[in-house]
Design a protein around this motif. Structure first.
Motif, PDB file in Angstrom:
ATOM      1  N   UNK A 115      45.059  88.595  40.179  1.00  0.00           N
ATOM      2  CA  UNK A 115      45.696  87.800  41.341  1.00  0.00           C
ATOM      3  C   UNK A 115      45.572  86.388  41.043  1.00  0.00           C
ATOM      4  N   UNK A 116      44.190  85.783  40.976  1.00  0.00           N
ATOM      5  CA  UNK A 116      43.863  84.447  41.026  1.00  0.00           C
ATOM      6  C   UNK A 116      44.441  83.714  39.742  1.00  0.00           C
ATOM      7  N   UNK A 117      44.389  84.414  38.519  1.00  0.00           N
ATOM      8  CA  UNK A 117      45.006  83.707  37.276  1.00  0.00           C
ATOM      9  C   UNK A 117      46.402  83.518  37.557  1.00  0.00           C
ATOM     10  N   UNK A 118      47.089  84.660  38.378  1.00  0.00           N
ATOM     11  CA  UNK A 118      48.620  84.378  38.645  1.00  0.00           C
ATOM     12  C   UNK A 118      48.784  83.315  39.904  1.00  0.00           C
ATOM     13  N   UNK A 119      47.692  82.409  40.185  1.00  0.00           N
ATOM     14  CA  UNK A 119      47.893  81.647  41.432  1.00  0.00           C
ATOM     15  C   UNK A 119      48.108  82.432  42.899  1.00  0.00           C
ATOM     16  N   UNK A 120      47.635  83.571  42.785  1.00  0.00           N
ATOM     17  CA  UNK A 120      47.886  84.253  44.318  1.00  0.00           C
ATOM     18  C   UNK A 120      46.272  84.229  44.787  1.00  0.00           C
ATOM     19  N   UNK A 121      46.558  84.171  46.082  1.00  0.00           N
ATOM     20  CA  UNK A 121      45.230  84.788  46.949  1.00  0.00           C
ATOM     21  C   UNK A 121      45.091  86.266  47.035  1.00  0.00           C
ATOM     22  N   UNK A 122      43.964  86.835  47.500  1.00  0.00           N
ATOM     23  CA  UNK A 122      43.768  88.228  47.615  1.00  0.00           C
ATOM     24  C   UNK A 122      43.201  88.246  48.915  1.00  0.00           C
ATOM     25  N   UNK A 123      43.898  89.552  49.447  1.00  0.00           N
ATOM     26  CA  UNK A 123      43.537  89.897  50.851  1.00  0.00           C
ATOM     27  C   UNK A 123      42.737  91.298  50.583  1.00  0.00           C
ATOM     28  N   UNK A 124      41.287  91.087  50.811  1.00  0.00           N
ATOM     29  CA  UNK A 124      40.571  92.613  50.597  1.00  0.00           C
ATOM     30  C   UNK A 124      40.744  93.277  52.238  1.00  0.00           C
ATOM     31  N   UNK A 142      31.006  85.751  44.354  1.00  0.00           N
ATOM     32  CA  UNK A 142      31.743  85.593  43.147  1.00  0.00           C
ATOM     33  C   UNK A 142      33.156  84.941  43.163  1.00  0.00           C
ATOM     34  N   UNK A 143      33.530  84.730  44.389  1.00  0.00           N
ATOM     35  CA  UNK A 143      35.124  83.866  44.942  1.00  0.00           C
ATOM     36  C   UNK A 143      34.675  83.048  46.046  1.00  0.00           C
ATOM     37  N   UNK A 144      35.643  81.972  46.183  1.00  0.00           N
ATOM     38  CA  UNK A 144      35.903  81.512  47.528  1.00  0.00           C
ATOM     39  C   UNK A 144      36.110  82.587  48.486  1.00  0.00           C
ATOM     40  N   UNK A 145      35.648  82.813  49.582  1.00  0.00           N
ATOM     41  CA  UNK A 145      35.949  83.748  50.343  1.00  0.00           C
ATOM     42  C   UNK A 145      35.981  83.568  51.826  1.00  0.00           C
ATOM     43  N   UNK A 146      36.631  83.870  52.600  1.00  0.00           N
ATOM     44  CA  UNK A 146      36.813  83.537  53.894  1.00  0.00           C
ATOM     45  C   UNK A 146      36.909  85.010  54.815  1.00  0.00           C
ATOM     46  N   UNK A 147      36.293  84.977  56.038  1.00  0.00           N
ATOM     47  CA  UNK A 147      36.630  86.363  56.740  1.00  0.00           C
ATOM     48  C   UNK A 147      36.295  86.128  58.094  1.00  0.00           C
ATOM     49  N   UNK A 180      43.347  82.535  62.136  1.00  0.00           N
ATOM     50  CA  UNK A 180      44.375  83.172  61.169  1.00  0.00           C
ATOM     51  C   UNK A 180      44.982  81.796  60.306  1.00  0.00           C
ATOM     52  N   UNK A 181      45.025  81.001  61.050  1.00  0.00           N
ATOM     53  CA  UNK A 181      45.496  79.441  60.239  1.00  0.00           C
ATOM     54  C   UNK A 181      44.487  79.328  59.082  1.00  0.00           C
ATOM     55  N   UNK A 182      43.335  79.675  59.201  1.00  0.00           N
ATOM     56  CA  UNK A 182      42.167  79.441  58.279  1.00  0.00           C
ATOM     57  C   UNK A 182      42.552  80.315  56.875  1.00  0.00           C
ATOM     58  N   UNK A 183      42.777  81.552  57.604  1.00  0.00           N
ATOM     59  CA  UNK A 183      43.158  82.450  56.342  1.00  0.00           C
ATOM     60  C   UNK A 183      44.295  82.225  55.515  1.00  0.00           C
ATOM     61  N   UNK A 184      45.270  81.682  56.203  1.00  0.00           N
ATOM     62  CA  UNK A 184      46.502  81.324  55.560  1.00  0.00           C
ATOM     63  C   UNK A 184      46.084  80.203  54.493  1.00  0.00           C
ATOM     64  N   UNK A 185      45.429  79.122  54.904  1.00  0.00           N
ATOM     65  CA  UNK A 185      45.052  78.132  53.949  1.00  0.00           C
ATOM     66  C   UNK A 185      44.433  78.540  52.848  1.00  0.00           C
ATOM     67  N   UNK A 186      43.508  79.682  53.126  1.00  0.00           N
ATOM     68  CA  UNK A 186      42.602  80.084  51.866  1.00  0.00           C
ATOM     69  C   UNK A 186      43.514  80.617  51.022  1.00  0.00           C
ATOM     70  N   UNK A 187      44.241  81.548  51.614  1.00  0.00           N
ATOM     71  CA  UNK A 187      45.270  82.410  50.698  1.00  0.00           C
ATOM     72  C   UNK A 187      46.274  81.391  49.794  1.00  0.00           C
ATOM     73  N   UNK A 188      46.651  80.166  50.409  1.00  0.00           N
ATOM     74  CA  UNK A 188      47.524  79.451  49.719  1.00  0.00           C
ATOM     75  C   UNK A 188      46.794  78.622  48.824  1.00  0.00           C
ATOM     76  N   UNK A 189      45.434  78.681  48.954  1.00  0.00           N
ATOM     77  CA  UNK A 189      44.572  78.004  47.679  1.00  0.00           C
ATOM     78  C   UNK A 189      44.082  79.099  46.749  1.00  0.00           C
ATOM     79  N   UNK A 190      44.624  80.184  46.659  1.00  0.00           N
ATOM     80  CA  UNK A 190      44.536  81.154  45.728  1.00  0.00           C
ATOM     81  C   UNK A 190      42.983  81.950  46.136  1.00  0.00           C
TER      82      UNK A 190
END
Length: 310
Positions: A115-124, A142-147, A180-190
């Motif tokens: 997913x990150x190679x494709x430039x997509x964020x990951x929701x775990x 192992x990843x830039x991670x926000x929770x 929630x806004x912070x989660x969106x920003x993190x996902x847009x940064x893949x």
């Protein structure tokens, strides 16, 4: 989102709890599991609330099992829940190399890497299975991670818990629109973000969707995040290997999680939780009142078969 009421526990009580975590952090996992196996049956016998909620939930989701089978599963489940509590100090305070070595294997990492190679964020989606704090440790290592993070009831423990969860680089954000806004920003940064899929949200933040064939109030945050970021969704758990360590599993999400219809997406989220539980049902936290809001809706209808729950 409403916050939990803060506890009136004294600073001394908080220090004692933090001190206990530090002591437990120095213990071997084998010892912690032995303690959990001793304490688990005691919890089952003497803690009426945990025993009854666990057994009611198991009766609802495994009606085909005998009473004896479900009681055995309930005792084993409470032993695992006890182990998770005993392992908090290990996950938060033990030397990072020790925690990393306790992770014996990781399955499905390619789902995140691709997913990150494709430039997509990951929701775990991280249900209350095994030791979710060890999962947080690995992800933030192992990843830039926000929770999202909700401060504990005992306010004096907040800096201790926050430090434990952030020490490998995780970014914790509040459970409100700013978070929630912070989660969106993190996902847009893949980057990767974590969501608890099996906690009942406040009224107005969820829909009723099936969980083991029975309606459960389920959060609708996921479809909002997917719609705005095109993120990949995976389920992540750290399964306990008693006395030895943990095996991390990342599972492909049920395809319904990508639906724009919130009820369909929520049904997919619950299916993801069910798939994780299937790895080992005893490692799920069955003492959580997953169907509580259904019961609130049924107040005034005591003849309904669900009314007896809890």
């Amino acid at each position: 989102m409403s916050r939990k009421p803060r506890s009136s526990a004294s600073p001394l009580q908080a220090k004692l709890i933090a001190g206990l975590w530090r002591v437990l952090a120095s213990c071997r996992l084998g010892l912690l599991w032995r303690l959990a196996r001793i304490a688990g049956p005691l919890v089952h016998r003497f803690s009426r609330r945990e025993r009854e909620v666990t057994e009611i939930n198991l009766a609802e989701v495994y009606p085909e099992q005998s009473d004896a089978e479900r009681r055995h599963l309930a005792r084993h489940s409470l032993a695992h829940s006890t182990a998770t509590m005993l392992e908090l100090g290990f996950a938060w305070m033990a030397e990072p190399g020790r925690v990393e070595r306790s992770i014996l294997d990781v399955h499905g990492r390619d789902l995140l890497d691709d997913a990150r190679t494709e430039g997509r964020g990951v929701i775990v989606l991280a249900p209350h299975f095994g030791n979710w704090e060890v999962l947080n440790f690995w992800l933030s290592s192992h990843f830039p991670f926000t929770a999202m993070y909700e401060p504990p009831k005992i306010a004096a423990l907040d800096p201790v818990i926050r430090h434990g969860r952030e020490r490998m680089g995780a970014s914790l954000v509040p459970t409100n629109p700013r978070g929630v806004a912070s989660l969106l920003k993190a996902l847009k940064r893949s980057e990767a973000v974590g969501i608890l899929p099996d906690q009942e949200p406040d009224w107005g933040s969820g829909v009723f969707a099936p969980f083991y064939g029975r309606l459960a109030y389920t959060a609708t945050l996921l479809p909002k995040l997917v719609a705005r970021t095109q993120a990949r969704v995976v389920t992540g758990v750290a399964q306990r290997v008693p006395g030895r360590g943990f095996v991390i599993h990342f599972l492909e999400a049920d395809p319904r999680v990508y639906e724009t219809d919130e009820t369909a997406s929520a049904a997919g989220v619950n299916a993801c939780v069910e798939a994780a539980i299937a790895l080992e049902p005893a490692q799920y936290q069955w003492e959580y009142k997953r169907y509580r809001k259904v019961i609130e809706e049924l107040q005034g209808h005591p003849d309904h078969p669900s009314f007896r729950l809890y």
